[in-house]
Scaffold this motif. Structure first.
Motif, mmCIF file in Angstrom:
data_model
loop_
_atom_site.group_PDB
_atom_site.id
_atom_site.type_symbol
_atom_site.label_atom_id
_atom_site.label_comp_id
_atom_site.label_asym_id
_atom_site.label_seq_id
_atom_site.Cartn_x
_atom_site.Cartn_y
_atom_site.Cartn_z
ATOM 1 N N ILE A 261 9.494 57.219 -7.309
ATOM 2 C CA ILE A 261 9.909 56.606 -8.569
ATOM 3 C C ILE A 261 9.704 55.090 -8.525
ATOM 4 C CG2 ILE A 261 11.907 56.132 -10.044
ATOM 5 C CD1 ILE A 261 12.953 58.879 -9.406
ATOM 6 N N GLY A 262 10.003 54.480 -7.384
ATOM 7 C CA GLY A 262 9.837 53.037 -7.270
ATOM 8 C C GLY A 262 8.393 52.597 -7.474
ATOM 9 N N MET A 263 7.468 53.261 -6.842
ATOM 10 C CA MET A 263 6.058 52.884 -6.986
ATOM 11 C C MET A 263 5.513 53.294 -8.351
ATOM 12 S SD MET A 263 4.484 53.455 -3.160
ATOM 13 C CE MET A 263 3.119 52.344 -3.542
ATOM 14 N N TYR A 264 6.073 54.325 -8.933
ATOM 15 C CA TYR A 264 5.697 54.729 -10.293
ATOM 16 C C TYR A 264 6.081 53.633 -11.291
ATOM 17 C CZ TYR A 264 6.467 57.260 -14.735
ATOM 18 O OH TYR A 264 6.502 57.647 -16.040
ATOM 19 N N LEU A 265 7.302 53.104 -11.170
ATOM 20 C CA LEU A 265 7.745 52.038 -12.066
ATOM 21 C C LEU A 265 6.987 50.742 -11.790
ATOM 22 C CD1 LEU A 265 11.604 52.673 -12.003
ATOM 23 C CD2 LEU A 265 9.975 53.325 -13.787
ATOM 24 N N GLN A 266 6.727 50.469 -10.512
ATOM 25 C CA GLN A 266 5.999 49.247 -10.169
ATOM 26 C C GLN A 266 4.590 49.252 -10.734
ATOM 27 O OE1 GLN A 266 3.344 49.320 -7.709
ATOM 28 N NE2 GLN A 266 2.921 47.126 -7.942
ATOM 29 N N TYR A 267 3.939 50.395 -10.696
ATOM 30 C CA TYR A 267 2.574 50.464 -11.214
ATOM 31 C C TYR A 267 2.543 50.276 -12.732
ATOM 32 C CZ TYR A 267 -2.095 52.268 -12.194
ATOM 33 O OH TYR A 267 -3.376 52.403 -12.629
ATOM 34 N N GLY A 268 3.467 50.921 -13.442
ATOM 35 C CA GLY A 268 3.471 50.806 -14.898
ATOM 36 C C GLY A 268 3.905 49.452 -15.401
ATOM 37 N N TYR A 269 4.606 48.665 -14.551
ATOM 38 C CA TYR A 269 5.093 47.361 -14.999
ATOM 39 C C TYR A 269 3.947 46.422 -15.352
ATOM 40 C CZ TYR A 269 7.292 42.755 -14.776
ATOM 41 O OH TYR A 269 7.711 41.477 -15.064
ATOM 42 N N TYR A 270 2.791 46.580 -14.745
ATOM 43 C CA TYR A 270 1.683 45.663 -14.955
ATOM 44 C C TYR A 270 0.772 46.096 -16.095
ATOM 45 C CZ TYR A 270 3.180 43.545 -10.631
ATOM 46 O OH TYR A 270 3.930 42.919 -9.672
ATOM 47 N N PHE A 271 1.242 46.969 -16.947
ATOM 48 C CA PHE A 271 0.505 47.376 -18.127
ATOM 49 C C PHE A 271 1.196 46.823 -19.376
ATOM 50 C CE2 PHE A 271 -1.177 50.285 -15.109
ATOM 51 C CZ PHE A 271 -2.435 50.646 -15.563
ATOM 52 N N THR A 272 0.394 46.438 -20.360
ATOM 53 C CA THR A 272 0.962 46.003 -21.629
ATOM 54 C C THR A 272 1.556 47.184 -22.374
ATOM 55 O OG1 THR A 272 -0.665 44.227 -21.771
ATOM 56 C CG2 THR A 272 0.472 44.836 -23.809
ATOM 57 N N ASP A 273 0.798 48.285 -22.407
ATOM 58 C CA ASP A 273 1.254 49.493 -23.092
ATOM 59 C C ASP A 273 2.068 50.322 -22.101
ATOM 60 O OD1 ASP A 273 1.708 51.682 -24.630
ATOM 61 O OD2 ASP A 273 -0.403 52.076 -25.108
ATOM 62 N N ARG A 274 3.369 50.033 -22.017
ATOM 63 C CA ARG A 274 4.211 50.729 -21.048
ATOM 64 C C ARG A 274 4.292 52.221 -21.356
ATOM 65 N NH1 ARG A 274 7.599 46.632 -19.081
ATOM 66 N NH2 ARG A 274 6.210 44.922 -18.564
ATOM 67 N N ARG A 275 4.287 52.565 -22.648
ATOM 68 C CA ARG A 275 4.408 53.977 -23.008
ATOM 69 C C ARG A 275 3.226 54.774 -22.480
ATOM 70 N NH1 ARG A 275 5.356 56.330 -29.161
ATOM 71 N NH2 ARG A 275 5.490 58.541 -28.579
ATOM 72 N N ALA A 276 2.034 54.200 -22.619
ATOM 73 C CA ALA A 276 0.844 54.877 -22.098
ATOM 74 C C ALA A 276 0.846 54.900 -20.574
ATOM 75 C CB ALA A 276 -0.421 54.202 -22.617
ATOM 76 N N ALA A 277 1.358 53.828 -19.964
ATOM 77 C CA ALA A 277 1.346 53.753 -18.500
ATOM 78 C C ALA A 277 2.252 54.796 -17.877
ATOM 79 C CB ALA A 277 1.778 52.360 -18.050
ATOM 80 N N TYR A 278 3.386 55.063 -18.502
ATOM 81 C CA TYR A 278 4.356 55.997 -17.941
ATOM 82 C C TYR A 278 4.177 57.420 -18.451
ATOM 83 C CZ TYR A 278 6.841 51.868 -16.263
ATOM 84 O OH TYR A 278 7.186 50.715 -15.620
ATOM 85 N N SER A 279 3.212 57.638 -19.315
ATOM 86 C CA SER A 279 3.030 58.977 -19.880
ATOM 87 C C SER A 279 2.450 59.916 -18.831
ATOM 88 C CB SER A 279 2.087 58.915 -21.091
ATOM 89 O OG SER A 279 1.782 60.217 -21.540
#
Length: 522
Positions: A261-279
């Motif tokens: 979960i930690g690395m999943y959140l860390q990776y998505g943090y560097y995207f502008t479109d967070r919804r797409a990053a975490y989908s």
């Protein structure tokens, strides 16, 4: 504002092209995509439910046998954690959008899936009877189960989507019960060693899940091991009375979930479109849509066939009720004198904490012409194993206490030893030592201790005769496994045994059993 980080891409070439040349979107396109995504998710769920239901129906006896072994103290419980770790790894792979064409060749899907299902049936039908005595050690039925799941997935999803998860399948194949047991035994065989091994397996699953790059995979594996060991130490020192399953499996599960979960959140943090990053929703159809009824019927039919193939029966060893008091050494019966006693320090690695293995060498006070033509006093060694985990006695049968790489064993013969105790007599021809030795074994419970007693004689009656020594024999188990696989059971069976010491061992065994009861009553 768009965040950026070296080594982490925030857009793909396709995204750049789409931004430069936006395609016209029909007013209801979003709704159609939503309906398609819902249909795909529901379809995938139904297919996995079919696979799961058929798997449980086909391999329910395997589940029951595994649960029984865990209750008896076996540390094979890692197989219950592996589906969870495989799911962690699979989610990570599913989030990586592979540039693959949505092509499904149903002929190839049917061919590969059908072969996997056929091999699953062959393993269950042909190999299980061959390894009947080594069933608990090898657990080949779990390999058959995995092959069934792979074959059913190929038929219901297609070869391309299933092949994308090849690291997960490879991880499950390589982590077989035999190598797992070998690693745990080499580390020490205790609950904390099981926890360390399962944590390493969790690190492998996490590395697969977060390994978009090699660097991220290494970081994920290292972080999982560090967190898992920290949780293990916390439980070990703060909660010393925690149940064995908690000590073995909680550190790995906590580490895999926390780091993932930690690395999943860390990776998505560097995207502008967070919804797409975490989908995690699929962006393209991930499964075939044709021939599903036929494929489903094939899966159900194969599951039905597998459910008709029984597992090998548990060992027929009669476990008697012995006298309550268990001592490190047995009381020597009248007419015999103890020459030597020795304790081995490796038994706890195989048979659990507080397991004790002792050897007593006894010699008859007088010679008996019925036991030796020259009336020489005969010698017998008594190997006594005490364990608090009775399931390990099934995992490691009687003769696995000794290193037997080139030996042939006769069928066992029951011997009545009195007091409700039944022994099993067999002879073993040792091709390397050029000796034949007889083995009388019986098992009983003494309070909360399960005790296995082996009485051994050799056909060399001289005072300096060589007796087989109890030795850790995982290497010989592997060698015998391959020998049986290639050459069949005939290489390990002696069908022409004469059972020369049957009368003597029957008398000594009965005297030994009676001596323990008298010592307890005294």
């Amino acid at each position: 504002m768009t965040h950026a980080m070296p080594g982490v891409g925030t857009s793909s070439p396709g995204d750049v092209a789409a931004a430069a040349h936006p395609a016209p979107r029909p007013p209801d396109a979003r709704g159609k995509r939503s309906v398609a995504a819902s249909f795909t998710s529901a379809s995938i769920l139904v297919r996995w439910l079919v696979i799961a239901g058929c798997s449980l129906a086909a391999f329910w006896p395997s589940v029951v046998r595994t649960v029984d072994d865990l209750r008896g103290g076996d540390f094979l419980g890692y197989v219950l954690v592996m589906p969870f770790l495989a799911g962690v790894a699979a989610i990570g792979i599913a989030r990586r959008r592979a540039d693959e064409l949505p092509i499904h060749d149903r002929q190839i899907d049917s061919l590969v899936g059908g072969i996997a299902l056929a091999v699953s049936v062959a393993v269950q039908w042909l190999l299980l009877p061959r390894y009947e005595e080594q069933f608990s050690l090898l657990r080949i039925d779990l390999l058959s189960w995995l092959l069934f799941v792979v074959g059913a997935a190929v038929l219901l999803f297609g070869l391309r989507p299933v092949g994308r998860f090849w690291p997960v399948w490879l991880m499950l194949v390589l982590i077989a019960p035999l190598p797992y047991r070998m690693v745990v035994v080499m580390l020490g065989g205790q609950s904390q060693h099981v926890s360390v091994v399962v944590t390493v397996l969790a690190a492998t699953a996490t590395a697969i899940a977060v390994g978009r790059t090699r660097q991220r995979g290494v970081i994920g594996a290292a972080a999982t091991i560090a967190v898992g060991l920290a949780v293990l130490l916390l439980i070990w020192f703060v909660f010393p009375d925690a149940p064995r399953p908690v000590l073995q499996f909680v550190p790995a599960a906590v580490a895999a979930v926390t780091v993932g979960i930690g690395m999943y959140l860390q990776y998505g943090y560097y995207f502008t479109d967070r919804r797409a990053a975490y989908s995690v929703a699929p962006q393209r159809p991930t499964a075939v849509r044709t021939g599903l009824v036929r494929s489903g019927l094939v899966v159900v039919a194969v599951a039905f066939v597998l459910s008709l193939i029984p597992l090998p029966d548990p060992p027929a060893t009669v476990i008697a009720d012995g006298p309550p008091g268990a001592a490190a050494q047995l009381v020597v019966p009248d007419g015999w004198t103890q020459e030597n006693a020795e304790e081995f320090d490796w038994a706890d690695r195989f048979f659990g904490r507080r397991a004790i293995l002792t050897r007593q060498t006894i010699v008859a006070d007088e010679g008996n012409p019925d036991w030796d033509s020259k009336s020489r006093p005969r010698r017998v060694v008594i190997d006594t194993l005490d364990t608090h985990r009775p399931a390990t006695l099934t995992v490691y049968p009687t003769d696995t206490l000794y290193r037997l790489e080139d030996a042939r064993r006769s069928p066992t013969v029951p011997v009545d030893l009195g007091h409700g105790v039944q022994g099993e007599l067999s002879t073993i021809v040792d091709e390397q030592a050029l000796l034949t030795w007889s083995l009388l074994s019986f098992t009983w419970t003494r309070g909360d201790v399960s005790q296995r007693v082996n009485l051994v004689t050799v056909d060399d009656h001289r005072p300096d005769a060589i007796f087989p020594r109890p030795t850790p024999s995982m290497a010989s188990d592997v060698t015998n496994t391959f020998n049986v696989l290639i050459r069949g059971n005939a290489v390990t069976v002696d069908d022409n045994s004469e059972y020369k010491d049957r009368d003597m061992l029957g008398v000594v065994g009965a005297q030994l059993v009676d001596a323990q009861w008298k010592a307890d009553e005294a």
